[in-house]
Design an enzyme around this catalytic site. Structure first.
Site, PDB file in Angstrom:
ATOM      1  N   GLN A   1       0.822  -1.206   0.000  1.00 32.45           N
ATOM      2  CA  GLN A   1       0.000   0.000   0.000  1.00 32.45           C
ATOM      3  C   GLN A   1       0.852   1.250   0.000  1.00 32.45           C
ATOM      4  O   GLN A   1       2.058   1.212   0.269  1.00 32.45           O
ATOM      5  CB  GLN A   1      -0.934   0.002   1.198  1.00 32.45           C
ATOM      6  CG  GLN A   1      -0.249  -0.142   2.544  1.00 32.45           C
ATOM      7  CD  GLN A   1      -1.245  -0.380   3.664  1.00 32.45           C
ATOM      8  OE1 GLN A   1      -1.554   0.531   4.429  1.00 32.45           O
ATOM      9  NE2 GLN A   1      -1.752  -1.600   3.765  1.00 32.45           N
TER      10      GLN A   1
ATOM     11  N   HIS B   1       0.237   5.743   0.798  1.00 33.00           N
ATOM     12  CA  HIS B   1      -0.667   6.774   1.300  1.00 33.00           C
ATOM     13  C   HIS B   1      -0.411   8.085   0.551  1.00 33.00           C
ATOM     14  O   HIS B   1       0.726   8.402   0.196  1.00 33.00           O
ATOM     15  CB  HIS B   1      -0.465   6.983   2.804  1.00 33.00           C
ATOM     16  CG  HIS B   1      -0.607   5.714   3.590  1.00 33.00           C
ATOM     17  ND1 HIS B   1      -1.754   4.963   3.566  1.00 33.00           N
ATOM     18  CD2 HIS B   1       0.261   5.063   4.409  1.00 33.00           C
ATOM     19  CE1 HIS B   1      -1.588   3.904   4.333  1.00 33.00           C
ATOM     20  NE2 HIS B   1      -0.376   3.930   4.853  1.00 33.00           N
TER      21      HIS B   1
ATOM     22  N   GLU C   1       2.879   7.507   8.745  1.00 26.94           N
ATOM     23  CA  GLU C   1       2.847   6.610   9.900  1.00 26.94           C
ATOM     24  C   GLU C   1       4.255   6.189  10.292  1.00 26.94           C
ATOM     25  O   GLU C   1       5.231   6.457   9.593  1.00 26.94           O
ATOM     26  CB  GLU C   1       1.994   5.377   9.599  1.00 26.94           C
ATOM     27  CG  GLU C   1       2.455   4.554   8.427  1.00 26.94           C
ATOM     28  CD  GLU C   1       1.436   3.503   7.999  1.00 26.94           C
ATOM     29  OE1 GLU C   1       1.847   2.350   7.758  1.00 26.94           O
ATOM     30  OE2 GLU C   1       0.238   3.821   7.875  1.00 26.94           O
TER      31      GLU C   1
ATOM     32  N   HIS D   1       4.789   0.147   0.772  1.00 24.30           N
ATOM     33  CA  HIS D   1       5.235  -0.648   1.910  1.00 24.30           C
ATOM     34  C   HIS D   1       4.240  -1.758   2.217  1.00 24.30           C
ATOM     35  O   HIS D   1       3.088  -1.732   1.778  1.00 24.30           O
ATOM     36  CB  HIS D   1       5.431   0.235   3.148  1.00 24.30           C
ATOM     37  CG  HIS D   1       4.179   0.912   3.612  1.00 24.30           C
ATOM     38  ND1 HIS D   1       3.709   2.084   3.044  1.00 24.30           N
ATOM     39  CD2 HIS D   1       3.274   0.585   4.570  1.00 24.30           C
ATOM     40  CE1 HIS D   1       2.601   2.456   3.646  1.00 24.30           C
ATOM     41  NE2 HIS D   1       2.298   1.553   4.571  1.00 24.30           N
TER      42      HIS D   1
ATOM     43  N   ARG E   1      -4.052   0.638  -2.507  1.00 21.77           N
ATOM     44  CA  ARG E   1      -3.437  -0.686  -2.425  1.00 21.77           C
ATOM     45  C   ARG E   1      -2.735  -1.039  -3.727  1.00 21.77           C
ATOM     46  O   ARG E   1      -3.161  -0.624  -4.800  1.00 21.77           O
ATOM     47  CB  ARG E   1      -4.492  -1.727  -2.055  1.00 21.77           C
ATOM     48  CG  ARG E   1      -4.981  -1.549  -0.631  1.00 21.77           C
ATOM     49  CD  ARG E   1      -6.022  -2.579  -0.210  1.00 21.77           C
ATOM     50  NE  ARG E   1      -6.332  -2.389   1.207  1.00 21.77           N
ATOM     51  CZ  ARG E   1      -7.214  -1.516   1.682  1.00 21.77           C
ATOM     52  NH1 ARG E   1      -7.877  -0.750   0.836  1.00 21.77           N
ATOM     53  NH2 ARG E   1      -7.421  -1.401   2.979  1.00 21.77           N
TER      54      ARG E   1
END
Length: 428
Positions: free
Chosen positions: A109, A111, A146, A283, A302
């Protein structure tokens, strides 16, 4: 200060025992993938509230009991979050803390950036795409950087490796086929040609595009490569990478993500190590138990290793096609004895607290609201407005107005206490 009850997400890839063992409670009997600690509207923690005047702030609209954390914050954002956080992020908790336990690989995935998230959300809203549609990419207008802090050995794929390094792996595979007298899948020479381009971003994009397109060429090449490896083809210097190919194909046979893994950094974190994941970084977490912290968002594109929808054009617009060193995150120790993990994002920072019996208290790093979870022993949180004892497995929400908070070892404790705390990275 409010003790919290948190939501456990039973995704199929989760370990059935790791979170329960960490937090000292019985296992549920099913997969336990993530424990969410925060105010995300999908699964907000529940604050255990008491009437006003008992040492914990509580709105006068309820008389003690249980209140969803997002609803509690909405009652008084300035008190709960602080004016700086409200100005920067709006009247919402900008971060989410998770305990994550992966027994099987998560999807590949990426972001979006904040700008991409805002534009994509507005576009899908204007187009009337149902928020619950499996083909919806942007659930909100926020980005989702994240980090993960490893509690056990933790395996992951993280960002593109140099094109030359990936080319070397495929050259090794080609040599294995030649040595065994096997016919080389036609995809492999094409990938070698892609990865030989002198412009590295173009090389990475070409190889990624070829693989993410999927189809018979990709699934056939994957099957042939895995069959050769399982039959004993030497892995040479690429044991971790090629073992990962075999393992991923076992869970997702023929999936484009199996060979895409060879374009990415294959990392193994030791307990206590951390890595951060900015926008555009492709990642996947493969296995392990960790503390994950992120900006509070649902925006995920994804790229394989999943039965879920993969929007290839939007994915290609979101991926950062650049080779990166693994973005390891080292702890900074402040003059106050605080061990802080500070990725380059404003929404969050992570503090690890370790208190031996009889140790001096450690100030909680707090800029706005904070959440705390205890993973070993017990601690006592102390502020000018009250105190709260947390046992192993317990967690709490600390409003901005509660600061300053000190974290104490519990009197008479015989073992070391360990806790983790998250707050914003805004200047206090």
């Amino acid at each position: 200060m409010y003790e919290l009850e948190n939501v456990l997400r039973p995704y199929a890839w989760g370990s059935p025992t790791a979170i329960a063992e960490l937090l000292g409670r019985p296992a549920s009997g099913g997969p336990e993938a993530e424990l969410w600690i925060g105010a995300h509207p999908d699964s907000p923690s529940v604050a255990l509230t008491l009437p006003a005047g008992t040492g914990r702030h509580a709105p006068e609209t309820h008389d003690g009991g249980r209140l969803a954390l997002d609803a509690l914050i909405a009652e008084d954002p300035e008190h709960c979050l602080g004016s700086a956080s409200v100005d920067a992020f709006g009247p919402r908790l900008p971060f989410l803390l998770k305990v994550l336990a992966a027994e099987a690989p998560l999807s590949l995935q990426v972001h979006p950036t904040l700008e991409q998230a805002r534009e994509g959300f507005a576009r899908e809203e204007a187009a009337g795409v149902d928020a619950a549609s499996p083909e919806r990419n942007y659930k909100d207008a926020f980005h989702k950087p994240e980090m993960i802090f490893a509690l056990t050995p933790f395996e992951a794929l993280c960002g593109f490796r140099p094109a030359a390094a990936s080319r070397a792996v495929f050259e090794h595979l080609a040599a294995c086929f030649d040595l065994a007298g096997l016919e080389l899948p036609p995809l492999v020479p094409l990938l070698l040609e892609d990865l030989a381009q002198p412009d590295e971003p173009a090389a990475l994009r070409a190889a990624f595009e070829r693989l993410i397109a999927g189809g018979g060429d990709v699934s056939g090449a994957t099957a042939a490569i895995v069959a050769a490896l399982v039959s004993g083809a030497p892995m040479g210097a690429y044991v971790a990478e090629l073992t990962t190919v075999v393992d991923l194909n076992r869970d997702y046979p023929g999936d484009p993500g199996v060979l895409i893994s060879l374009l990415l950094n294959r990392i193994s974190l030791a307990p206590g190590e951390a890595v951060y994941l900015p926008a555009g970084n492709v990642h996947a977490y493969l296995n392990g138990l960790g503390i994950e912290v992120m900006a509070s968002s649902d925006n995920v594109l994804r790229g394989g290793l999943t039965p879920k929808f993969v929007d290839v054009p939007e994915l290609l617009n979101t991926v950062a096609f650049e080779a990166v060193a693994v973005p390891m995150l080292r702890a900074e120790t402040t003059m106050l004895g605080q061990d802080l993990f500070r990725p380059p994002f404003r929404e969050f920072q992570l503090q690890r607290l370790e208190l031996a019996p009889g140790a001096e208290p450690v100030p909680l790093a707090q800029s706005g609201a904070a959440v705390v979870i205890v993973t070993a022993g017990s601690v006592r949180l102390d502020s000018p407005k009250g105190e709260l004892r947390l046992e192993r497995g317990a967690s709490a929400f600390l409003p901005a107005a509660e600061a300053p908070v000190n974290v104490h070892a519990v009197s008479g404790a015989t073992g070391t206490a360990v806790a983790f705390a998250v707050t914003t990275a805004l200047e206090a």
